[in-house]
Write an enzyme that holds these catalytic residues in place. Sequence first.
Site, short mmCIF file in Angstrom:
data_model
loop_
_atom_site.label_atom_id
_atom_site.label_comp_id
_atom_site.label_asym_id
_atom_site.label_seq_id
_atom_site.Cartn_x
_atom_site.Cartn_y
_atom_site.Cartn_z
CG HIS A 251 48.56 34.22 48.61
ND1 HIS A 251 49.59 33.80 47.80
CD2 HIS A 251 47.51 33.40 48.34
CE1 HIS A 251 49.17 32.78 47.06
NE2 HIS A 251 47.91 32.51 47.37
CD GLU A 252 44.22 32.95 50.33
OE1 GLU A 252 43.30 32.99 49.48
OE2 GLU A 252 45.10 32.07 50.34
CG HIS A 255 43.52 34.24 45.29
ND1 HIS A 255 43.80 33.76 44.04
CD2 HIS A 255 44.35 33.56 46.14
CE1 HIS A 255 44.76 32.83 44.11
NE2 HIS A 255 45.11 32.70 45.39
CD GLU A 281 48.41 31.04 43.73
OE1 GLU A 281 47.16 30.92 43.73
OE2 GLU A 281 49.09 31.12 44.77
#
Lengths: 478, 478
Positions: A251-252, A255, A281
């Site tokens: 997820h990170e 970003h 996101e």
Amino acid sequence: MEQLRDRLAELVDLEGLDMLATWDQLVMMPSDGAANRAHQLGTLTRVRHERATATEIGAWLDQLEERDLEGIDRDIVRLARRDWERARRVPTTLAAQRSSAHAEAQQCWQRARERDDFAEFAPALERNVELARAYGECLAEDGRTYDALLDDYDFGLRSEELRRLFATLAQELPRLVAAVQERARAPALPVPALAQRRAVDATLAKLGVERASWRVDVSAHPFTAWIGRGDTRLTTRYGDGEVESLLSSLHEFGHALYERQIDPALERTNLGHGTSMSIHESQSKLWENHVARSRAFADVLARELGETGFAVEPADLHATLVDVRPSLVRVAADPLTYPLHIILRFELELAMIGGDLSVRELPAAWNEGVRRLLGLEVPSDALGCLQDIHWAAGSFGYFPSYALGCLIAAQLWETLEAEIGPRTDDLRRGEVRAIEVWLGERVHRHGRRLDTIPLLEQATGHGLQTEPFLRYVSSLRA
Amino acid sequence: MEQLRDRLAELVDLEGLDMLATWDQLVMMPSDGAANRAHQLGTLTRVRHERATATEIGAWLDQLEERDLEGIDRDIVRLARRDWERARRVPTTLAAQRSSAHAEAQQCWQRARERDDFAEFAPALERNVELARAYGECLAEDGRTYDALLDDYDFGLRSEELRRLFATLAQELPRLVAAVQERARAPALPVPALAQRRAVDATLAKLGVERASWRVDVSAHPFTAWIGRGDTRLTTRYGDGEVESLLSSLHEFGHALYERQIDPALERTNLGHGTSMSIHESQSKLWENHVARSRAFADVLARELGETGFAVEPADLHATLVDVRPSLVRVAADPLTYPLHIILRFELELAMIGGDLSVRELPAAWNEGVRRLLGLEVPSDALGCLQDIHWAAGSFGYFPSYALGCLIAAQLWETLEAEIGPRTDDLRRGEVRAIEVWLGERVHRHGRRLDTIPLLEQATGHGLQTEPFLRYVSSLRA
């Protein structure tokens, strides 16, 4: 133009320092440094605000708008005008008050969460709500205070639009949850924290995370800091017997990749960041939902866990990663129930900012919402309204972007696979280069040159849709 | 007065952020972040410089100087006038150029040192020398460029004074070295890095270093960063078979304690830091030479090493810690030959700033000086002129304070023991509270209210002396 660019570069530098000081506060700083850090962040915000709102910028813009600018310069001026006008509406003292209140509240939240003591956090949260309202009122048109906060994260989105999209989700998702819940639950996997850590490091290394320009650390709440070119820092957390880190690290990464693939020509300008929180996101959710949770990529994750000595069948790991069970904690939620967590927070912050819900009433309202939307009882505030850092950080209006991110990720993924073919074979080998290239081309490189909806239309041919996401969650464990 | 105090507080905050960004650069930052960090530090310096030199400060000072101020306020105004006048002489662009050149040069130095390649560092050093000279010329009176640089670290000291003091040392020290060298050398102690690390952590914990307000990390060159109240960070380095970390950790502790024991009433004013580099260095040298190198404290260090499984006799450890052998590396030098390392650097930087020595000639001049002062051949620039970070960081005029620190430490220690009695029994038990209290009272609490010489006279009854130091080094291994 050169003067404007110099000023914008300076603001980018100060923003990077702010991000560094914030990263440090959450990852490295001794706890007794909190009050001092609050002073420092307050001063930094005040200085940035003063320089971002200086009268001379208006004069430069007036001149530049009369010229026939093209390309990047035109967009620099367009966004500089928008940012300058918005920033001018906020008094310097209010900006500084917010910054130092947020720094103090985060420290307070960390303690309150550890001790499961909402009362310890309540005064700081009250202050944050008041300051957010005051801030929103400076920016609002037609008294739409909450929409003004939303603009900070997703320029141009409106709360009515969100209500509509969220109403569809609130209608469709519980039905899907009920259907999926009839199936057997996936067994829990007792993955030791150390095995996760090694597997995460190895997996990230496959995706291109190398020490020369990345850091991977541990913090209470996973986040990503882009300090500047060649300096990206993501954090995660490792709990024995949990698999969260396998998802949150990707997820990170999503970003981080977005910021890293922005056109270098936009660096140190006002265009050199991701365009909005919902697009940001969507990038993290794309890697979390469509890569890390894919059956194919489970082969990679299982292999890396195996290397650490923790043997697991890819199919079992995959079943765990997509297991649908309504749960209390947002960041550990499955992709199907995740938007329900957001709908709850959206309702509550809308009510707090609107003055319809007091901070004192928050825990009860939270617990009622969890019962209604997820069918669960909240045993403690630590697992309830104290779980997220956002309100402590003063980030009201941020949560909706998480749900929009899920929708946009699904929309982008469908387009990507339609254009360059199914990713299954590549993902099984941990080969993601084609995905990175497609995203770089269609999403990342534009920076802030396109706002959320124009960017989405350019990349997928459509505005915001719920269908691709509903198709994605329907397919889980099919 | 309130306006002045607000501005000074703001400058303290920005200085703390600068220290944080610098600490991060040396301890945490991915290497590819260097160029970006240079931009950030350059911007921060420019902003600080602009706000420190603003015209309105002069107007506030004019008004305040007409009032009959007392106590802290009077000193705030006195030092604000001094700092403002000095800062006004330096153009903003030069200040920013220096800051970003220093950040880039440090990165370059780190690579050059790793590869033992002076040529890689030379262009950056040339640039630093030019910028230091330009900077000194802005500040110099009567063309004393080097003295102007010295003022940044030790206000009021003059290079003639240093030449005199250093001449005495250059005359006396080699004789003592020769006498001591006739004795048998202490055996090398093969202390594993991990044992050092644990012993350092345990020893620092005894002195009051706790996680709530300290960090202890590793960096290429040990240093201390005081980010602000409740946030002190020291670094050291651990090499297998070396004992440097046992000394350097106490050395850095001395710096840190100074800043931590300044009168809290001076916090976030221009008086809230150590008064000069020589006094700062006297604090680190006091803990390094008079505590860590004392026979009594060897009991503590040997005990802590023993706890880690590395058995050593306190007497043997002590013999190693005070063993006199001319060596190539300053930070690992024994207390007797240490000032000779400084005399070398003082000569060379005086010549570089004066234009009498080019950067290209530096390695040869360095090697010649080491031969003359220490009787050694330099096998590589990594162990020669590339060993220190200071010139890479643009800190010309800083080195002399290291030798002055040795002198002042000995002077303070003699006074301390004369007043509160010999410390032997306490040190054997690792009990240092009385030392901390005496230093807090006589040195630390004053912050910048007293300059080097007045502070020294107030604490010891004398100006700068060489005798206490010569008595101290004569007593080594007696």
